[in-house]
Design an enzyme around this catalytic site. Sequence first.
Site, PDB file in Angstrom:
ATOM      1  N   GLY A  43       1.404   4.198   4.730  1.00 48.74           N
ATOM      2  CA  GLY A  43       2.230   3.375   3.862  1.00 48.74           C
ATOM      3  C   GLY A  43       2.662   2.072   4.490  1.00 48.74           C
ATOM      4  O   GLY A  43       3.235   2.070   5.564  1.00 48.74           O
ATOM      5  N   SER A  44       2.405   0.933   3.844  1.00 53.10           N
ATOM      6  CA  SER A  44       2.644  -0.336   4.513  1.00 53.10           C
ATOM      7  C   SER A  44       2.369  -1.510   3.583  1.00 53.10           C
ATOM      8  O   SER A  44       2.253  -1.353   2.371  1.00 53.10           O
ATOM      9  CB  SER A  44       1.743  -0.420   5.743  1.00 53.10           C
ATOM     10  OG  SER A  44       0.447   0.055   5.428  1.00 53.10           O
ATOM     11  N   ARG A  45       2.207  -2.695   4.195  1.00 58.74           N
ATOM     12  CA  ARG A  45       2.000  -3.915   3.420  1.00 58.74           C
ATOM     13  C   ARG A  45       1.171  -4.899   4.232  1.00 58.74           C
ATOM     14  O   ARG A  45       1.213  -4.904   5.463  1.00 58.74           O
ATOM     15  CB  ARG A  45       3.373  -4.500   3.080  1.00 58.74           C
ATOM     16  CG  ARG A  45       3.371  -5.898   2.505  1.00 58.74           C
ATOM     17  CD  ARG A  45       4.787  -6.259   2.128  1.00 58.74           C
ATOM     18  NE  ARG A  45       5.087  -7.663   2.306  1.00 58.74           N
ATOM     19  CZ  ARG A  45       6.284  -8.196   2.137  1.00 58.74           C
ATOM     20  NH1 ARG A  45       7.300  -7.419   1.813  1.00 58.74           N
ATOM     21  NH2 ARG A  45       6.477  -9.481   2.317  1.00 58.74           N
TER      22      ARG A  45
ATOM     23  N   MET B 240       0.844  -1.190   0.000  1.00 55.90           N
ATOM     24  CA  MET B 240       0.000   0.000   0.000  1.00 55.90           C
ATOM     25  C   MET B 240       0.880   1.241   0.000  1.00 55.90           C
ATOM     26  O   MET B 240       1.733   1.393   0.877  1.00 55.90           O
ATOM     27  CB  MET B 240      -0.894   0.017   1.244  1.00 55.90           C
ATOM     28  CG  MET B 240      -1.877  -1.129   1.315  1.00 55.90           C
ATOM     29  SD  MET B 240      -2.862  -1.060   2.836  1.00 55.90           S
ATOM     30  CE  MET B 240      -1.647  -1.647   4.030  1.00 55.90           C
TER      31      MET B 240
END
EC number: 4.1.1.65
Length: 233
Positions: free
Chosen positions: A189-191, A102
């Site tokens: 912001g990440s996953r 993301m």
Amino acid sequence: MSVLTSIRKSLVPIHREGYPFIAIAVVIAIGLLSVSTFFGMLAVGLAIWTALFFRDPQRVTPLREGLVVAPADGRISQIGLALPPRELGLSEVPLLRISIFMNVFNVHVNRAPVTGRIEKIAYKPGLFLNAELDKASEDNERNGLIIHGPNGVVGVVQIAGLIARRIVSFVHEGETIGAGERFGLIRFGSRVDVYLPVGTRVLVSEGQLTVAGETILADYDAAPTRDIAFRVS
């Protein structure tokens, strides 16, 4: 009243986790506008971006048994075999892992990939490496869930990234959650990784964009039927 209702329905909802950040951004914008138009407008832009970051639109989730839907908006960054996080106790052998990255412009509210009971939640502090790196799954701050559904257990892991510094969970162990329902959020912001049994039929490819709660990642059923119900949430 009908006009106000129409306007309200046309606006994208903002998740309550974003209220403090939006309020701070608005206060800063008002303060800067009083002394500098240029910097004030930059602050206004930041306030608008903050509101957009925490948007929480409704999604239409396919509900046929056997389907696995995307837990996050973003892009499929990796599909392959990998060991799940040790703290989850999910498996001692590699499982099928689908990773969704993301960026800061995606919706960051995460949704359950399957319907089931939340058997375990395991949080692990860690680093803040680029979430697209493979080692981010091992080294970064993360929060993992095990969901026991009709087709077995599914692992879902929220992973912090370079900018993300806070993983938020909305659920608790023992709760039942439906596919497409909200279970958490990662700020900035990440996953998200999904762990499935080896052999599960994957319906996406690397580089493909996903919509949380809507995009079908995989299907346990090798010969699926066409009958699919949907739910808006």
